[in-house]
Motif scaffolding. Structure first.
Motif, PDB file in Angstrom:
ATOM      1  N   GLY A   1       1.161   3.876  -2.972  1.00 27.82           N
ATOM      2  CA  GLY A   1       0.785   5.243  -2.615  1.00 27.82           C
ATOM      3  C   GLY A   1       1.873   6.244  -2.951  1.00 27.82           C
TER       4      GLY A   1
ATOM      5  N   GLY B   1       1.917   6.830  -6.657  1.00 29.86           N
ATOM      6  CA  GLY B   1       0.767   7.590  -7.129  1.00 29.86           C
ATOM      7  C   GLY B   1       0.934   9.089  -7.006  1.00 29.86           C
ATOM      8  N   GLN B   2       1.781   9.507  -6.074  1.00 33.05           N
ATOM      9  CA  GLN B   2       1.933  10.969  -5.863  1.00 33.05           C
ATOM     10  C   GLN B   2       2.763  11.626  -6.947  1.00 33.05           C
ATOM     11  OE1 GLN B   2       3.478  11.351  -1.922  1.00 33.05           O
ATOM     12  NE2 GLN B   2       1.449  11.270  -0.979  1.00 33.05           N
TER      13      GLN B   2
ATOM     14  N   LEU C   1       0.830  -1.206   0.000  1.00 29.46           N
ATOM     15  CA  LEU C   1       0.000   0.000   0.000  1.00 29.46           C
ATOM     16  C   LEU C   1       0.864   1.255   0.000  1.00 29.46           C
ATOM     17  CD1 LEU C   1      -2.940  -0.709   2.487  1.00 29.46           C
ATOM     18  CD2 LEU C   1      -3.046  -0.499   0.028  1.00 29.46           C
ATOM     19  N   PHE C   2       1.877   1.272   0.874  1.00 29.15           N
ATOM     20  CA  PHE C   2       2.777   2.442   0.945  1.00 29.15           C
ATOM     21  C   PHE C   2       3.552   2.627  -0.347  1.00 29.15           C
ATOM     22  CE2 PHE C   2       2.235   2.362   5.602  1.00 29.15           C
ATOM     23  CZ  PHE C   2       2.107   3.726   5.809  1.00 29.15           C
TER      24      PHE C   2
END
Length: 41
Positions: free
Chosen positions: A37, A40-41, A33-34
């Protein structure tokens, strides 16, 4: 080593292995997840 195995009940070994396996899967999921994530930024 044989004495150690006889002291610990079999059910405890099974539970310990399951907890370790579930813990690793959970940790890998959070890590994923990290990682996703951050991408994605």
């Amino acid at each position: 080593m044989k004495d150690m195995e006889e002291k610990i009940p079999r059910g405890l070994w099974v539970r310990l292995i399951i907890y370790v396996a579930v813990g690793h899967v959970f940790a890998a999921f959070i890590y994923l997840l990290f990682t996703l994530g951050a991408k994605g930024q």
